[in-house]
Design an enzyme around this catalytic site. Structure first.
Site, PDB file in Angstrom:
ATOM      1  N   ASP A  25     -17.583   3.976  -8.195  1.00 26.79           N
ATOM      2  CA  ASP A  25     -16.529   4.413  -7.284  1.00 26.79           C
ATOM      3  C   ASP A  25     -16.470   5.937  -7.300  1.00 26.79           C
ATOM      4  O   ASP A  25     -16.022   6.542  -8.272  1.00 26.79           O
ATOM      5  CB  ASP A  25     -15.185   3.821  -7.714  1.00 26.79           C
ATOM      6  CG  ASP A  25     -14.091   4.026  -6.666  1.00 26.79           C
ATOM      7  OD1 ASP A  25     -14.258   4.906  -5.799  1.00 26.79           O
ATOM      8  OD2 ASP A  25     -13.078   3.312  -6.720  1.00 26.79           O
TER       9      ASP A  25
ATOM     10  N   SER B 296      -6.376   1.028  -4.496  1.00 27.40           N
ATOM     11  CA  SER B 296      -6.474   2.456  -4.209  1.00 27.40           C
ATOM     12  C   SER B 296      -5.088   3.084  -4.311  1.00 27.40           C
ATOM     13  O   SER B 296      -4.476   3.052  -5.377  1.00 27.40           O
ATOM     14  CB  SER B 296      -7.095   2.664  -2.826  1.00 27.40           C
ATOM     15  OG  SER B 296      -7.498   3.989  -2.654  1.00 27.40           O
TER      16      SER B 296
ATOM     17  N   HIS C  92     -15.795   1.860  -4.173  1.00 30.73           N
ATOM     18  CA  HIS C  92     -14.372   1.745  -3.897  1.00 30.73           C
ATOM     19  C   HIS C  92     -14.023   0.454  -3.157  1.00 30.73           C
ATOM     20  O   HIS C  92     -12.863   0.089  -3.062  1.00 30.73           O
ATOM     21  CB  HIS C  92     -13.908   2.957  -3.090  1.00 30.73           C
ATOM     22  CG  HIS C  92     -12.442   3.168  -3.093  1.00 30.73           C
ATOM     23  ND1 HIS C  92     -11.717   3.345  -4.260  1.00 30.73           N
ATOM     24  CD2 HIS C  92     -11.523   3.204  -2.086  1.00 30.73           C
ATOM     25  CE1 HIS C  92     -10.437   3.512  -3.956  1.00 30.73           C
ATOM     26  NE2 HIS C  92     -10.297   3.418  -2.648  1.00 30.73           N
TER      27      HIS C  92
ATOM     28  N   TYR D  59       0.848  -1.206   0.000  1.00 33.18           N
ATOM     29  CA  TYR D  59       0.000   0.000   0.000  1.00 33.18           C
ATOM     30  C   TYR D  59       0.879   1.250   0.000  1.00 33.18           C
ATOM     31  O   TYR D  59       0.965   1.950  -0.977  1.00 33.18           O
ATOM     32  CB  TYR D  59      -0.943  -0.013   1.201  1.00 33.18           C
ATOM     33  CG  TYR D  59      -1.955   1.113   1.146  1.00 33.18           C
ATOM     34  CD1 TYR D  59      -3.070   1.021   0.328  1.00 33.18           C
ATOM     35  CD2 TYR D  59      -1.784   2.264   1.908  1.00 33.18           C
ATOM     36  CE1 TYR D  59      -3.992   2.057   0.259  1.00 33.18           C
ATOM     37  CE2 TYR D  59      -2.695   3.305   1.844  1.00 33.18           C
ATOM     38  CZ  TYR D  59      -3.795   3.200   1.023  1.00 33.18           C
ATOM     39  OH  TYR D  59      -4.700   4.229   0.954  1.00 33.18           O
TER      40      TYR D  59
END
Length: 721
Positions: A654, A571, A689, A491
């Site tokens: 999203d 993301s 999302h 991430y």
């Protein structure tokens, strides 16, 4: 923000649609949907940047709809032909089919908790009187939509336990609609609040109303893309229309300010946290509500005191003892500490729990104790302190893993927490404040044997010599011969720590012979604010270097090799994957960027994207532009390059990372791909999302990810599935 000059794109519906379907163009071994390259060029000072697929930003256009339909036909047709895909789905369904509980919340003898029987699309909210009382269904979101795409968001009981304010979110959108349910009757009241987003709810102690935050109603045609500005804090009185709600606080001068209102446990104060996008720094204001049972909510909101208005640090309010307010903060302490401020003498700030060598992951005040969760190399340690800061013990956790929860009020005698690891499903414990003992509350039973798997934590060095931790999970008996398929996950941003977690999808990958790797790269909060800052703005390249170094370590230590190495993330993690596969296409065999931020020159144009400028910088700032342009996945695709096999995933609803990011990235990759590897995009409908996604969609999407990797990495699917 500066509006950049744009040359309009020329897009013709006829170029997309032919004989009732989308025209396909053969590029490499695959026929991709036609995607005309427009003439849009943006100017950033003296730099001109083409944006040939700008037309894909219009999610409502017939051209975009035709492209989406054609891409999904291609992708699902390709995936349906993967041998073993049906067996993967069957195995996922079997593993996911187990009871899962949420942590109970207590109010005046009533307990509220969620439960999923196994394959229910959405968890159901239950209530009982007493912890051992007979549970009954309070809200079943599965009855709110035929396809399971309406989800419960926040659940907030009133102080007397008679009402519950709850939010619902449709098709994965961040937009929330608040309703109120009578706990005794199980019926909704007339209360209905729309256009709330990024908000909780907090009841006054008279149980007659609650605070919440909302935006002005957006243009219905642009609600999934329009920028979100000028949030306002309101008070809603039960039985009245939303139009009558009291405006408590707003900032007409600062359109990017957001507000969170929470009532203290004693009911005397409203704490107003002022936030700006994803900036970790914040402000804290408060309002004296007077008599808790007859709170003062005057027209116009009343007097608001600006307690912490310097925007100099992060302040998380955790509780109060009268006028003494307690916060966890990184003020002068990058690993965080707990401080107290007497609002009668706000200039003085006293350390209650000093900064330690491990980073504070969370802090709360429950039953006269301060409970502090720390991260040591991305795993949890939990320590207890008195309200004066004296050590009062430690909560012993069952293994290396992650613990969360520990919420409650100053009057509670108990709190609940969950513990999980890569091979241990979420297990819930009850902690008795007086005795300092933990008791097992709910332990799920999953159809796999944890003893058959290995969890290791290793450390490697990044490009600049920084020591980075990485978790490895694999089945016993794996041989380090360079031939193991690896899914490397990361991430790296927004102060978010990637801690051990359990998902039924992981054992499926492991039983296919795969290794699941998680790199705790910079940009997260694993080692405090310094670790975060080392991977943001102009230092963002450190994040990609850390991830690339993790891949190189896995290869050099013979866990895998390039033909067997895949990367994934969602993301900001999707940005990570996109940046790494465009920077080092030679290093990876496959990439799965999910709902990624792919256009770093236009991310701030949509919904809450402007709020990420505190993390990424602004494309309109020349110095930031230079950095963003250098790593933006979309702008660093080069025609004639052999890119890894790529499966992009996004959702048509999203409204956080709008799907245009993934659309444009995919179209550009398909146009540029010179090698034989497929570039596919999977576009989920009636989903957002990721939050609130129904189990049925999660299962299908996960099956497609593993099926894609089994095909492109040549990973056999067990016949017995």
């Amino acid at each position: 923000m500066l509006n950049l000059p744009v040359v309009a794109a020329v897009v013709l519906l006829a170029s997309l649609v032919s004989d009732g379907g989308a025209r396909l163009e053969k590029r490499g071994p695959i026929h991709y949907p036609a995607a005309p390259r427009g003439t849009v060029v943006d100017e950033y000072g003296a730099v001109r940047v083409p944006d040939p697929y700008r037309w894909l930003e219009d999610a409502n256009s017939p051209e975009t709809h035709a492209w989406i339909e054609a891409e999904n036909q291609l992708t699902f047709g390709w995936l349906d032909k993967v041998p073993g895909r049906a067996r993967i789905l069957h195995r996922l369904q079997k593993l996911w089919n187990y009871e899962r509980y949420g942590m109970p919340e207590h109010r005046a003898g009533h307990y509220f908790f969620s439960k999923n029987d196994g394959l229910q699309n959405q968890a159901v909210l239950y209530t009982s009187y007493g912890l051992k009382g007979e549970p009954r269904v309070l809200i079943d979101p599965n009855k709110l939509s035929a396809d399971g795409t309406v989800a419960l968001g926040s659940i907030v009981p009133s102080w007397d336990g008679k009402y519950i304010a709850y939010s619902v979110q449709s098709a994965g959108s961040d937009w929330m609609e608040w309703k109120v349910r009578d706990v005794a009757t199980g019926e909704d009241t007339s209360d209905d609040i729309k256009w709330s987003k990024f908000s909780g709810a907090s009841w006054t102690h008279d149980n007659r109303g609650f605070f919440y935050s909302a935006y002005d109603a957006p243009d219905p045609q642009a609600k999934l893309q329009a920028a979100n500005y000028y949030q306002k804090l309101y008070y809603h009185r039960l039985g009245t229309p939303q139009s009558a709600d009291t405006l408590i606080y707003q900032s007409k001068k600062n359109k990017d300010w957001g507000f969170d209102g929470s009532v203290t446990d004693d009911g005397h104060y409203l704490i107003i946290t002022v936030w700006v996008g994803t900036e970790t720094r914040n402000r804290v204001y408060y309002q004296d509500l007077g008599n808790p049972l007859q709170p003062s909510i005057p027209a116009g909101g009343g007097k608001v005191v600006k307690l912490l208005d310097g925007f100099d640090a992060q302040y998380n309010f955790i509780g109060n003892v009268g006028p003494k307010f307690f916060f966890s903060t990184d003020l002068g302490a990058p690993m965080k500490r707990v401080i107290s401020i007497d609002i009668q003498h706000p200039e003085a700030r006293h350390t209650v729990v000093a900064e330690q060598s491990d980073a504070i992951d969370g802090a709360s005040m429950v039953g006269g104790r301060i409970i502090v969760s720390y991260l040591k190399d991305a795993s949890s340690r939990v320590r207890i302190f008195s309200e004066t800061g004296a050590p009062a013990g430690e909560i012993k956790l069952p293994a290396i893993g992650y613990a969360t929860g520990f919420s409650g009020t100053s009057l509670d005698k108990e709190t609940f927490y969950s513990f999980t690891s890569f091979t241990r499903p979420n297990t819930i414990y009850r902690y008795d404040i007086a005795t300092g003992r933990s008791y097992l509350y709910k332990r799920p039973t999953v159809d796999f044997e944890p003893a058959n798997y290995v969890v290791r934590q290793v450390f490697y060095h990044s490009k600049d010599g920084t020591r980075v931790p990485m978790f490895l999970v694999y089945k016993k008996g794996v041989v380090r011969n360079g031939k193991n398929p690896v899914y490397l996950y990361g991430y790296g941003g927004f102060d978010i720590s990637i801690t051990p977690f359990f998902s039924p999808s992981i054992p499926v990958w492991l039983d296919m012979g795969g290794i699941f790797a998680v790199a705790n790269i910079r940009g997260g909060g694993e080692y405090g604010e310094a670790w975060h800052k080392a991977g943001m703005k102009h230092k963002k390249q450190n994040v990609f270097d850390d991830f690339i170094a993790a891949a190189q370590w896995l290869i050099s230590n013979r866990y895998t090799s390039t033909p067997k190495l895949s990367i994934g993330g969602g993301s900001n993690g999707g940005l990570l994957v996109g940046a790494c596969e465009t920077q080092r296409p030679d290093l990876f065999a496959a990439a799965v960027p999910e709902v990624g931020v792919m256009d770093m020159l236009r991310f701030n144009k949509f919904t809450i994207g402007w709020g990420w400028q505190s993390e990424y910088g602004s494309p309109e700032n020349p110095a930031d532009f230079k950095v963003l342009r250098a790593y933006s996945p979309l702008q660093n695709i080069h025609k004639g390059t052999h890119y890894p096999a790529t499966l992009v995933t996004t959702s048509d609803h999203d409204d956080r990372v709008v799907p245009a990011h993934s659309f444009k990235f995919t179209a550009e990759m398909q146009w540029a791909q010179a090698g034989p590897n497929p570039v596919l995009i999977r576009i989920e409908t009636r989903a957002g999302h990721g939050g609130g996604k129904p189990i049925s969609k999660i299962l299908e999407e996960t099956a497609d990810r593993w099926a894609f990797l089994s095909k492109v990495l040549d990973v056999p699917v067990p016949k017995e599935w």
